[in-house]
Every structure is written in C-alpha cells, then in structure tokens.
Design a protein around this motif. Structure first.
Motif, PDB file in Angstrom:
ATOM      1  N   ARG A   1      70.257 -39.257  34.472  1.00  0.00           N
ATOM      2  CA  ARG A   1      70.276 -37.742  34.276  1.00  0.00           C
ATOM      3  C   ARG A   1      71.582 -37.243  34.205  1.00  0.00           C
ATOM      4  O   ARG A   1      71.732 -35.788  34.220  1.00  0.00           O
ATOM      5  CB  ARG A   1      69.440 -37.299  35.317  1.00  0.00           C
TER       6      ARG A   1
ATOM      7  N   GLU B   1      69.818 -30.580  25.582  1.00  0.00           N
ATOM      8  CA  GLU B   1      69.822 -29.540  26.396  1.00  0.00           C
ATOM      9  C   GLU B   1      68.240 -29.217  26.282  1.00  0.00           C
ATOM     10  O   GLU B   1      67.679 -28.463  27.114  1.00  0.00           O
ATOM     11  CB  GLU B   1      70.577 -28.198  25.881  1.00  0.00           C
TER      12      GLU B   1
ATOM     13  N   CYS C   1      65.750 -31.164  25.923  1.00  0.00           N
ATOM     14  CA  CYS C   1      65.337 -32.168  26.927  1.00  0.00           C
ATOM     15  C   CYS C   1      65.386 -31.727  28.348  1.00  0.00           C
ATOM     16  O   CYS C   1      64.653 -32.235  29.307  1.00  0.00           O
ATOM     17  CB  CYS C   1      65.775 -33.428  26.671  1.00  0.00           C
ATOM     18  N   GLY C   2      66.276 -30.577  28.710  1.00  0.00           N
ATOM     19  CA  GLY C   2      66.298 -30.205  30.010  1.00  0.00           C
ATOM     20  C   GLY C   2      67.883 -30.440  30.529  1.00  0.00           C
ATOM     21  O   GLY C   2      68.240 -29.981  31.810  1.00  0.00           O
ATOM     22  N   PHE C   3      68.607 -31.103  29.945  1.00  0.00           N
ATOM     23  CA  PHE C   3      69.936 -31.133  30.368  1.00  0.00           C
ATOM     24  C   PHE C   3      70.751 -29.986  30.487  1.00  0.00           C
ATOM     25  O   PHE C   3      70.568 -29.269  29.533  1.00  0.00           O
ATOM     26  CB  PHE C   3      70.794 -32.143  29.513  1.00  0.00           C
TER      27      PHE C   3
ATOM     28  N   LEU D   1      70.508 -33.533  34.225  1.00  0.00           N
ATOM     29  CA  LEU D   1      69.070 -33.139  34.118  1.00  0.00           C
ATOM     30  C   LEU D   1      68.739 -32.998  35.580  1.00  0.00           C
ATOM     31  O   LEU D   1      68.433 -34.228  36.140  1.00  0.00           O
ATOM     32  CB  LEU D   1      68.395 -33.808  33.311  1.00  0.00           C
TER      33      LEU D   1
ATOM     34  N   LYS E   1      63.659 -30.573  37.229  1.00  0.00           N
ATOM     35  CA  LYS E   1      63.406 -30.038  36.069  1.00  0.00           C
ATOM     36  C   LYS E   1      62.914 -31.248  34.852  1.00  0.00           C
ATOM     37  O   LYS E   1      62.912 -30.745  33.695  1.00  0.00           O
ATOM     38  CB  LYS E   1      64.668 -29.436  35.477  1.00  0.00           C
ATOM     39  N   VAL E   2      62.839 -32.295  35.302  1.00  0.00           N
ATOM     40  CA  VAL E   2      62.215 -33.541  34.391  1.00  0.00           C
ATOM     41  C   VAL E   2      60.921 -32.971  34.049  1.00  0.00           C
ATOM     42  O   VAL E   2      60.173 -33.035  34.844  1.00  0.00           O
ATOM     43  CB  VAL E   2      62.430 -34.945  35.200  1.00  0.00           C
TER      44      VAL E   2
END
Length: 193
Positions: free
Chosen positions: A128, A152, A154-156, A167, A171-172
């Motif tokens: 992550r 980003e 994807c949540g990064f 990540l 927030k995964v």
C-alpha cells in the motif's frame, strides 16, 4: 427603360455597376464557410466520442466549470464513476504512447499488479506504499500521464511531501480495486481499447 437608366435616375449616378453576381458570390462564400465550420464541429465531436471524451461546448464549459469543480470536491465518487475515470486514464496512457505498445502493456501490467497486491493483501503496508522516486515505478507508471491519477482513483494518496503514494488501510475499497482490475484486464486484452 433599362435597369441602368432607372439607377441613374434614382441615384444620380451616371455609371451603373451590376453587383448582383458579386453579392451572390459573397452569399455563396458565406454559406460554404458556415458549412465548413459545421463540418469541423461534427468531426471534432465524433473524434471526442471515439476517444471516449465528453462532448465539448466551450462557452457552456466556461460557465459550468466552477460548478463542476465545486461538485467534484464535495460529492463522494461512486465506484462506477471511478471506473469511467480509470478507463479514461488508461486511454490517455495508450494514446500518448501509441508508438510503444510494449511500454503501454508494461504500464497496464504494473498497475494491475499494484491493484491485485492490495486487494489480496490489504493488511500488508508494503503493498500500500509506493516510493515515487523508485526508478522502475517512475519508468513504468510515474512518468506516464494518467498513471498516478489511476492509482489515486484506487485510493492512493501522496504523503510525506509527495515522496510516496500511500493507501491507508481504512481507505482500502475492494469494489474500487476489483473495478480497477477489470478495467486493466479489459485494456490489456482489447487492442482497440
């Protein structure tokens, strides 16, 4: 009485010039120019549609842009909408590197590996956290327009002054990661993506 006699009598000019042909030519030129402009707009609109981009109306976009930016920042983005944005990022990568299919495929496979690693090992921090200065990452994803934006989505998030993409565990979002994997698999398998 002839037409030029009427002209002379009415205007006081002794010389009559028939401008009918010139006026007709000017009207034809204007009509042709208008058709050319309409044709160009149609071509642009169809090109945007083929590229998967939204229609463009500059005057309307100028008015709506502040509202769209405000809406974008205040509303949560659904996985379906994120999938559309992810797909757009992948098309951007492909379009900007059409001459290097191997680079595009390598980029897509690298992004797929990141998404898959997080989805299968969400508790492992090493999957992550990505160092942006990593040469392999930079070459395969970081320097390609759309690559970091895809991650980003994807949540990064960028942390530590932009040195890392990270990540957070909380927030995964598995739906988003599966959607990312689906978009990447489609892009890898479909040569006309």
């Amino acid at each position: 009485m002839k037409e030029f006699d009427f002209h002379a009598k009415r205007t006081g000019h002794t010389k009559f010039q028939d401008k009918t042909a010139e006026v007709a030519e000017e009207e034809e030129r204007r009509a042709t120019e208008k058709l050319r402009q309409q044709f160009e707009e149609i071509i642009k609109a169809e090109t945007r549609k083929l590229l998967g981009l939204p229609p463009r109306n500059p005057s309307l976009m100028k008015l709506l842009r502040p509202l769209l930016e405000e809406e974008k920042s205040s509303l949560p983005v659904s996985p379906a909408t994120k999938a559309e944005h992810m797909s757009e990022c992948l098309r951007t990568i492909k379009q900007n590197h059409m001459d290097d299919e191997a680079k595009v495929k390598n980029s897509f496979n690298t992004l797929l590996t990141y998404a898959k690693n997080v989805a299968t090992n969400p508790d492992e921090e090493k999957y992550r956290k990505i160092r942006l200065s990593n040469a392999a990452f930079h070459d395969r994803v970081g320097k390609l327009r759309g690559g970091i934006e895809f991650l980003e989505l994807c949540g990064f998030e960028k942390i530590e002054g932009g040195e890392f993409l990270y990540l957070p565990r909380e927030k995964v979002d598995m739906d988003v990661l599966y959607s990312a994997g689906h978009e990447l698999n489609s892009a890898i398998k479909n040569p006309f993506f």
